[in-house]
Design an enzyme around this catalytic site. Structure first.
Site, PDB file in Angstrom:
ATOM      1  N   ASP A  45      39.412  11.853 -14.175  1.00 50.93           N
ATOM      2  CA  ASP A  45      40.804  12.246 -14.364  1.00 50.93           C
ATOM      3  C   ASP A  45      41.107  12.188 -15.857  1.00 50.93           C
ATOM      4  OD1 ASP A  45      43.540  12.581 -14.469  1.00 50.93           O
ATOM      5  OD2 ASP A  45      43.968  11.268 -12.774  1.00 50.93           O
ATOM      6  N   GLY A  46      41.384  13.345 -16.454  1.00 49.80           N
ATOM      7  CA  GLY A  46      41.606  13.398 -17.898  1.00 49.80           C
ATOM      8  C   GLY A  46      42.733  12.511 -18.375  1.00 49.80           C
TER       9      GLY A  46
ATOM     10  N   GLY B 168      34.639  26.753 -18.082  1.00 52.02           N
ATOM     11  CA  GLY B 168      33.648  26.633 -19.133  1.00 52.02           C
ATOM     12  C   GLY B 168      33.627  27.660 -20.238  1.00 52.02           C
ATOM     13  N   GLY B 169      34.499  28.674 -20.195  1.00 52.91           N
ATOM     14  CA  GLY B 169      34.465  29.709 -21.220  1.00 52.91           C
ATOM     15  C   GLY B 169      34.715  29.177 -22.617  1.00 52.91           C
ATOM     16  N   LYS B 170      35.680  28.287 -22.754  1.00 53.78           N
ATOM     17  CA  LYS B 170      36.021  27.757 -24.084  1.00 53.78           C
ATOM     18  C   LYS B 170      34.954  26.789 -24.581  1.00 53.78           C
ATOM     19  CE  LYS B 170      40.964  28.396 -23.272  1.00 53.78           C
ATOM     20  NZ  LYS B 170      40.811  28.969 -21.920  1.00 53.78           N
TER      21      LYS B 170
ATOM     22  N   ARG C  62      34.518  22.520  -9.739  1.00 57.67           N
ATOM     23  CA  ARG C  62      34.743  23.235 -10.996  1.00 57.67           C
ATOM     24  C   ARG C  62      33.732  22.804 -12.052  1.00 57.67           C
ATOM     25  NH1 ARG C  62      39.455  25.745 -12.212  1.00 57.67           N
ATOM     26  NH2 ARG C  62      39.488  24.828 -14.300  1.00 57.67           N
TER      27      ARG C  62
ATOM     28  N   ASP D   7      36.193  17.253 -16.497  1.00 57.81           N
ATOM     29  CA  ASP D   7      37.043  17.914 -15.507  1.00 57.81           C
ATOM     30  C   ASP D   7      37.142  17.021 -14.283  1.00 57.81           C
ATOM     31  OD1 ASP D   7      38.119  20.982 -15.385  1.00 57.81           O
ATOM     32  OD2 ASP D   7      37.868  20.137 -13.390  1.00 57.81           O
TER      33      ASP D   7
ATOM     34  N   CYS E 257      47.528  29.441 -19.468  1.00 58.65           N
ATOM     35  CA  CYS E 257      47.480  30.885 -19.233  1.00 58.65           C
ATOM     36  C   CYS E 257      48.698  31.291 -18.411  1.00 58.65           C
ATOM     37  CB  CYS E 257      46.183  31.301 -18.555  1.00 58.65           C
ATOM     38  SG  CYS E 257      45.804  30.415 -17.033  1.00 58.65           S
TER      39      CYS E 257
ATOM     40  N   ASP F 109      43.340  22.285 -22.327  1.00 58.02           N
ATOM     41  CA  ASP F 109      43.599  23.554 -21.639  1.00 58.02           C
ATOM     42  C   ASP F 109      43.925  23.214 -20.188  1.00 58.02           C
ATOM     43  OD1 ASP F 109      43.638  26.466 -21.507  1.00 58.02           O
ATOM     44  OD2 ASP F 109      41.805  26.284 -20.334  1.00 58.02           O
TER      45      ASP F 109
END
Length: 474
Positions: free
Chosen positions: A327-328, A277-279, A301, A296, A397, A342
């Protein structure tokens, strides 16, 4: 143990066990000694962190060359965080306190520089602008607009070095397996697949690279970090009467994908893999998007994402945020003009430092080897979910070239061959130049930008690539 003290007992003339029982004890001791010797000779099962480090030494070192030792030690060192200011709190008081601690707003530092950079004067790492044309047989033809840089050959060979060292033969014809000369174990087959899926080679796919004007820094977005070389840590954020925290601690490089989106008022944003959730929180702090659709696959999560949002945003200001567990890869309807993809990845820092949920642990090899395929499918879904004229930002990342540029290349190839959507790569060199005071970028990235961890500015790793949907059929 009794059988270890027989000589002592005899010397003291202490009555012993019966001879039969004593013989039994001696035999058990001999058996135990044999097992102990065998155990000492059995190789120790490597931990997930050890396997991760071996993997990175094998696959990252040939790509990053002489800078790898610096990256390696930085990854094994505590990463550097930044403080994302919560605009729904007393902002000025928090800013004053962080400034007194020696932190600075890294976004204000680059805002003027970005505004003053014209879009048509960006220095490029390479000239690779090409037009894409499709023929009826779905084969991709290419047309060069510019000559390639003189050193482009060298840049391509850096990614090929590892495959030259670790090349193996893949037989696809049934006749090639008759007669069988060798039977490969499951471990050997996994190692071969690891080599294939962890190595990236540019395929010569024609790529249309466009140069846009620099993105603007949202005026309400404030991110504070310590100067280069300052390894100080931020204190834990305080909360107010409503339980809302002052700032959110995150890796400083994680703000770059949000900046690359170039958010504007009335944007409808899809955060395809939103947790933790940061972004998404950073997007909300800009006060720009009309709506943010956070998706998500993992329910646990998604709960973490919900907790983050509740810790910073008042309940009466979350109507524009939608949380969805899906499911994205199934989201393919073009409803959004900004899409952030991301994706799940190696998470380099985590797998080097933590055993918990480590992708390199025994039993998770298959899951890890499937990552590039999952990432490609998620990026394709992000492109399909974006309207004409919209933007898609892909980020990870990890330093894995296969999961970064390899995935972008694979997704573009799929889109061009299977759809009529015209997608271009957006040059992000202006971002790298403007943020060079805070982050260290890798000079040889072709289809995006990579933030390299260093001891003096230990942010990242973070990979960012931006795509523009130029044309799509209605």
């Amino acid at each position: 143990m009794p059988f270890l003290k027989l000589s002592y007992l005899r010397s003291k003339k202490i009555p012993l066990f019966s001879k039969r029982f004593e013989s039994f004890i001696r035999q058990q001791y001999r058996n135990f000694s044999k097992k102990q010797r065998r155990w000492s000779q059995t190789p120790r099962e490597l931990s997930g962190t050890d396997k991760a480090l071996e993997h990175f030494d094998l696959f990252y070192k040939p790509v990053y060359g002489e800078v790898w030792p610096s990256i390696r030690i930085s990854l094994l060192t505590t990463q550097k965080y930044c403080a994302l200011i919560n605009n729904f709190r007393d902002v000025e008081g928090v800013v004053d306190r962080l400034t007194q601690l020696g932190a600075r707003d890294i976004l204000r530092d680059v805002s003027d520089a970005l505004k003053n950079q014209p879009g048509d004067k960006v220095d490029n790492n390479f000239n690779f602008t090409r037009e894409v044309k499709k023929n009826p047989s779905n084969e991709v033809e290419e047309k060069d607009d510019d000559a390639e840089d003189e050193d482009s050959e060298d840049k391509l060979t850096e990614g090929e070095e590892l495959m030259t060292l670790l090349r193996y033969e893949k037989n696809t014809s049934l006749d090639n397996f008759i007669p069988v000369k060798r039977v490969y174990t499951e471990k050997e087959l996994n190692e071969q697949e690891d080599i294939e899926r962890s190595t990236y080679q540019p395929t010569g796919i024609p790529v249309n690279v466009i140069h846009e004007g620099p993105v603007q820094i949202p005026k309400d977005l404030r991110v504070y970090a310590y100067e280069k070389g300052d390894t100080g840590e931020f204190p834990s954020p305080n909360s107010n009467m409503d339980g809302k925290l002052e700032y959110f601690l995150m890796d400083g490089a994680s703000i770059l994908p949000v900046i690359a989106l170039d958010l504007q008022p009335s944007d409808n944003v899809l955060d395809l893999c939103s947790a933790p959730g940061g972004k998404a929180l950073a997007m909300k702090q800009t006060n720009l998007p009309e709506s943010i659709y956070c998706n998500d696959l993992s329910g646990s999560r998604l709960k973490r994402l919900q907790k983050v949002l509740r810790s910073y945003i008042p309940d009466n200001m979350t109507d524009d945020i939608t949380l969805k567990q899906q499911d994205g890869r199934q989201l393919k309807t073009p409803h959004f003009n900004k899409v952030l993809v991301d994706v799940p990845c190696n998470t380099d820092r985590h797998v080097l430092l933590e055993e918990d949920n480590n992708l390199f642990k025994s039993g998770r090899t298959g899951e890890r080897l499937q990552l590039p395929t999952v990432q490609r499918d998620l990026l394709v879904a992000g492109i399909l979910s974006c309207v004409q004229g919209g933007s898609v930002v892909y980020s990870t990342c990890t330093l894995s070239a296969a999961q970064n540029e390899g995935v972008v290349q694979s997704a573009l190839q799929y889109i061009w061959q299977e759809t009529d959507i015209n997608v271009a790569v957006v040059d992000l060199n202006h971002m790298a130049k403007s943020f060079s005071k805070t982050f260290r970028f890798w000079r040889h990235s072709r289809l995006g930008q990579v933030v390299l961890p260093t001891l003096s500015c230990n942010f990242g790793p973070m990979y960012i690539a931006k795509l523009r949907i130029l044309e799509r059929p209605t």
